[in-house]
Scaffold this motif. Structure first.
Motif, PDB file in Angstrom:
ATOM      1  N   MET A  55       0.833  -1.204   0.000  1.00 13.36           N
ATOM      2  CA  MET A  55       0.000   0.000   0.000  1.00 13.36           C
ATOM      3  C   MET A  55       0.870   1.258   0.000  1.00 13.36           C
ATOM      4  O   MET A  55       0.608   2.209  -0.744  1.00 13.36           O
ATOM      5  CB  MET A  55      -0.942  -0.004   1.205  1.00 13.36           C
ATOM      6  N   GLU A  56       1.899   1.273   0.806  1.00 15.98           N
ATOM      7  CA  GLU A  56       2.798   2.422   0.859  1.00 15.98           C
ATOM      8  C   GLU A  56       3.539   2.618  -0.459  1.00 15.98           C
ATOM      9  O   GLU A  56       3.731   3.742  -0.924  1.00 15.98           O
ATOM     10  CB  GLU A  56       3.754   2.265   2.044  1.00 15.98           C
ATOM     11  N   GLY A  57       3.942   1.514  -1.084  1.00 18.83           N
ATOM     12  CA  GLY A  57       4.604   1.594  -2.383  1.00 18.83           C
ATOM     13  C   GLY A  57       3.679   2.146  -3.458  1.00 18.83           C
ATOM     14  O   GLY A  57       4.100   2.922  -4.328  1.00 18.83           O
ATOM     15  N   ILE A  58       2.410   1.761  -3.412  1.00 18.63           N
ATOM     16  CA  ILE A  58       1.429   2.284  -4.367  1.00 18.63           C
ATOM     17  C   ILE A  58       1.286   3.790  -4.193  1.00 18.63           C
ATOM     18  O   ILE A  58       1.270   4.550  -5.171  1.00 18.63           O
ATOM     19  CB  ILE A  58       0.071   1.566  -4.193  1.00 18.63           C
ATOM     20  N   GLU A  59       1.188   4.238  -2.969  1.00 20.22           N
ATOM     21  CA  GLU A  59       1.055   5.679  -2.704  1.00 20.22           C
ATOM     22  C   GLU A  59       2.304   6.443  -3.139  1.00 20.22           C
ATOM     23  O   GLU A  59       2.213   7.538  -3.681  1.00 20.22           O
ATOM     24  CB  GLU A  59       0.751   5.934  -1.226  1.00 20.22           C
ATOM     25  N   THR A  60       3.475   5.863  -2.913  1.00 15.73           N
ATOM     26  CA  THR A  60       4.716   6.498  -3.372  1.00 15.73           C
ATOM     27  C   THR A  60       4.714   6.628  -4.889  1.00 15.73           C
ATOM     28  O   THR A  60       5.119   7.658  -5.441  1.00 15.73           O
ATOM     29  CB  THR A  60       5.942   5.691  -2.889  1.00 15.73           C
ATOM     30  N   HIS A  61       4.242   5.592  -5.575  1.00 13.67           N
ATOM     31  CA  HIS A  61       4.162   5.634  -7.038  1.00 13.67           C
ATOM     32  C   HIS A  61       3.249   6.779  -7.481  1.00 13.67           C
ATOM     33  O   HIS A  61       3.575   7.520  -8.411  1.00 13.67           O
ATOM     34  CB  HIS A  61       3.673   4.294  -7.588  1.00 13.67           C
ATOM     35  N   PHE A  62       2.105   6.942  -6.823  1.00 13.71           N
ATOM     36  CA  PHE A  62       1.222   8.074  -7.124  1.00 13.71           C
ATOM     37  C   PHE A  62       1.956   9.398  -6.927  1.00 13.71           C
ATOM     38  O   PHE A  62       1.865  10.302  -7.763  1.00 13.71           O
ATOM     39  CB  PHE A  62      -0.007   8.057  -6.207  1.00 13.71           C
ATOM     40  N   ASP A  63       2.671   9.524  -5.817  1.00 15.99           N
ATOM     41  CA  ASP A  63       3.379  10.775  -5.526  1.00 15.99           C
ATOM     42  C   ASP A  63       4.435  11.099  -6.579  1.00 15.99           C
ATOM     43  O   ASP A  63       4.581  12.247  -6.991  1.00 15.99           O
ATOM     44  CB  ASP A  63       4.047  10.706  -4.142  1.00 15.99           C
ATOM     45  N   VAL A  64       5.142  10.096  -7.037  1.00 17.58           N
ATOM     46  CA  VAL A  64       6.225  10.296  -7.994  1.00 17.58           C
ATOM     47  C   VAL A  64       5.708  10.474  -9.419  1.00 17.58           C
ATOM     48  O   VAL A  64       6.174  11.338 -10.157  1.00 17.58           O
ATOM     49  CB  VAL A  64       7.231   9.119  -7.924  1.00 17.58           C
ATOM     50  N   HIS A  65       4.714   9.660  -9.809  1.00 17.73           N
ATOM     51  CA  HIS A  65       4.296   9.603 -11.216  1.00 17.73           C
ATOM     52  C   HIS A  65       2.935  10.225 -11.502  1.00 17.73           C
ATOM     53  O   HIS A  65       2.585  10.411 -12.670  1.00 17.73           O
ATOM     54  CB  HIS A  65       4.291   8.149 -11.701  1.00 17.73           C
ATOM     55  N   GLY A  66       2.140  10.488 -10.466  1.00 21.25           N
ATOM     56  CA  GLY A  66       0.818  11.075 -10.677  1.00 21.25           C
ATOM     57  C   GLY A  66      -0.268  10.067 -10.990  1.00 21.25           C
ATOM     58  O   GLY A  66      -1.409  10.445 -11.228  1.00 21.25           O
ATOM     59  N   PHE A  67       0.052   8.786 -11.010  1.00 21.52           N
ATOM     60  CA  PHE A  67      -0.936   7.737 -11.227  1.00 21.52           C
ATOM     61  C   PHE A  67      -0.444   6.472 -10.560  1.00 21.52           C
ATOM     62  O   PHE A  67       0.705   6.379 -10.150  1.00 21.52           O
ATOM     63  CB  PHE A  67      -1.203   7.490 -12.723  1.00 21.52           C
ATOM     64  N   GLY A  68      -1.322   5.506 -10.444  1.00 25.52           N
ATOM     65  CA  GLY A  68      -0.946   4.245  -9.822  1.00 25.52           C
ATOM     66  C   GLY A  68      -2.151   3.344  -9.675  1.00 25.52           C
ATOM     67  O   GLY A  68      -3.187   3.572 -10.310  1.00 25.52           O
ATOM     68  N   LEU A  69      -2.032   2.344  -8.839  1.00 26.47           N
ATOM     69  CA  LEU A  69      -3.129   1.411  -8.595  1.00 26.47           C
ATOM     70  C   LEU A  69      -4.115   2.046  -7.624  1.00 26.47           C
ATOM     71  O   LEU A  69      -3.770   2.368  -6.495  1.00 26.47           O
ATOM     72  CB  LEU A  69      -2.590   0.096  -8.028  1.00 26.47           C
ATOM     73  N   PHE A  70      -5.337   2.211  -8.080  1.00 30.68           N
ATOM     74  CA  PHE A  70      -6.361   2.866  -7.286  1.00 30.68           C
ATOM     75  C   PHE A  70      -6.993   1.931  -6.269  1.00 30.68           C
ATOM     76  O   PHE A  70      -7.120   0.733  -6.516  1.00 30.68           O
ATOM     77  CB  PHE A  70      -7.487   3.377  -8.190  1.00 30.68           C
ATOM     78  N   ALA A  71      -7.436   2.503  -5.162  1.00 31.09           N
ATOM     79  CA  ALA A  71      -8.356   1.806  -4.274  1.00 31.09           C
ATOM     80  C   ALA A  71      -9.726   1.938  -4.914  1.00 31.09           C
ATOM     81  O   ALA A  71     -10.047   2.969  -5.509  1.00 31.09           O
ATOM     82  CB  ALA A  71      -8.346   2.455  -2.883  1.00 31.09           C
ATOM     83  N   VAL A  72     -10.546   0.895  -4.829  1.00 21.76           N
ATOM     84  CA  VAL A  72     -11.876   0.911  -5.416  1.00 21.76           C
ATOM     85  C   VAL A  72     -12.885   0.904  -4.283  1.00 21.76           C
ATOM     86  O   VAL A  72     -12.843   0.035  -3.407  1.00 21.76           O
ATOM     87  CB  VAL A  72     -12.106  -0.309  -6.336  1.00 21.76           C
ATOM     88  N   GLU A  73     -13.786   1.857  -4.322  1.00 19.03           N
ATOM     89  CA  GLU A  73     -14.801   1.992  -3.292  1.00 19.03           C
ATOM     90  C   GLU A  73     -16.166   1.970  -3.954  1.00 19.03           C
ATOM     91  O   GLU A  73     -16.409   2.701  -4.920  1.00 19.03           O
ATOM     92  CB  GLU A  73     -14.583   3.326  -2.574  1.00 19.03           C
ATOM     93  N   LEU A  74     -17.036   1.104  -3.465  1.00 22.65           N
ATOM     94  CA  LEU A  74     -18.409   1.123  -3.942  1.00 22.65           C
ATOM     95  C   LEU A  74     -19.083   2.367  -3.374  1.00 22.65           C
ATOM     96  O   LEU A  74     -18.905   2.687  -2.200  1.00 22.65           O
ATOM     97  CB  LEU A  74     -19.164  -0.131  -3.493  1.00 22.65           C
TER      98      LEU A  74
END
Length: 172
Positions: A55-74
């Protein structure tokens, strides 16, 4: 429906919010990642520490690249994950979420192409990729570098969709 383009607040579809990760996602994400059904075509089920690191790695990817694996919420209730908890399989959620991510990637981020990969036996994920118009070229298939030689899940198939093909699919 107005679509929001800031990934902090989320991408919206009729049923879903695709958004950045929150601290409150940590416990359900751990549970989902520990489920052997969810991990069937991944290298392994994850313990709490490994799930947190992901989860932390995904958030870091968002911070660096502006996109990443999203959390999905109904929208009517909360369920997170790009990997879907087993009780949400077969409801079109992965396809719906992936369509919105493709729209976001091509229209808002300006990506030229998007890839997705899985193991050959993961027919559910491959069906989603094909519904999205993604195409497999067997020359792109690869052995996952994070898995040792001989591991049952080492071989992966890669599907690709370029922006022009995606745009044609919208008109077709």
């Amino acid at each position: 429906m107005d679509k929001e383009h800031d990934t902090r607040s989320g991408l919206l579809t009729e049923r879903l919010i695709l958004r950045r990760w929150r601290e409150a996602d940590r416990i359900p994400f751990r549970s989902m990642n520990a489920d052997v059904r969810v991990a069937e075509f991944l290298s392994r089920a994850r313990d709490a520490a490994s799930s947190d690191a992901l989860m932390e790695g995904i958030e870091t990817h968002f911070d660096v690249h502006g996109f990443g694996l999203f959390a999905v919420e109904l929208r009517e209730s909360v369920e997170i994950g790009w990997r879907l908890a087993a009780e949400y399989w077969g409801k079109g959620i992965a396809t719906e979420a992936a369509r919105e991510v493709l729209r976001y990637g091509f229209e808002d981020v300006g990506l030229n192409d998007v890839v997705s990969f899985t193991v050959p036996a993961n027919v559910r994920s491959r069906a989603v990729m094909e519904r999205l118009g993604m195409v497999r070229n067997t020359l792109d298939d690869f052995d996952h570098p994070g898995l040792p030689e001989g591991h049952a899940l080492r071989r992966h198939v890669l599907y690709r969709l370029d922006c022009q093909s995606w745009a044609r699919g919208l008109r077709g």
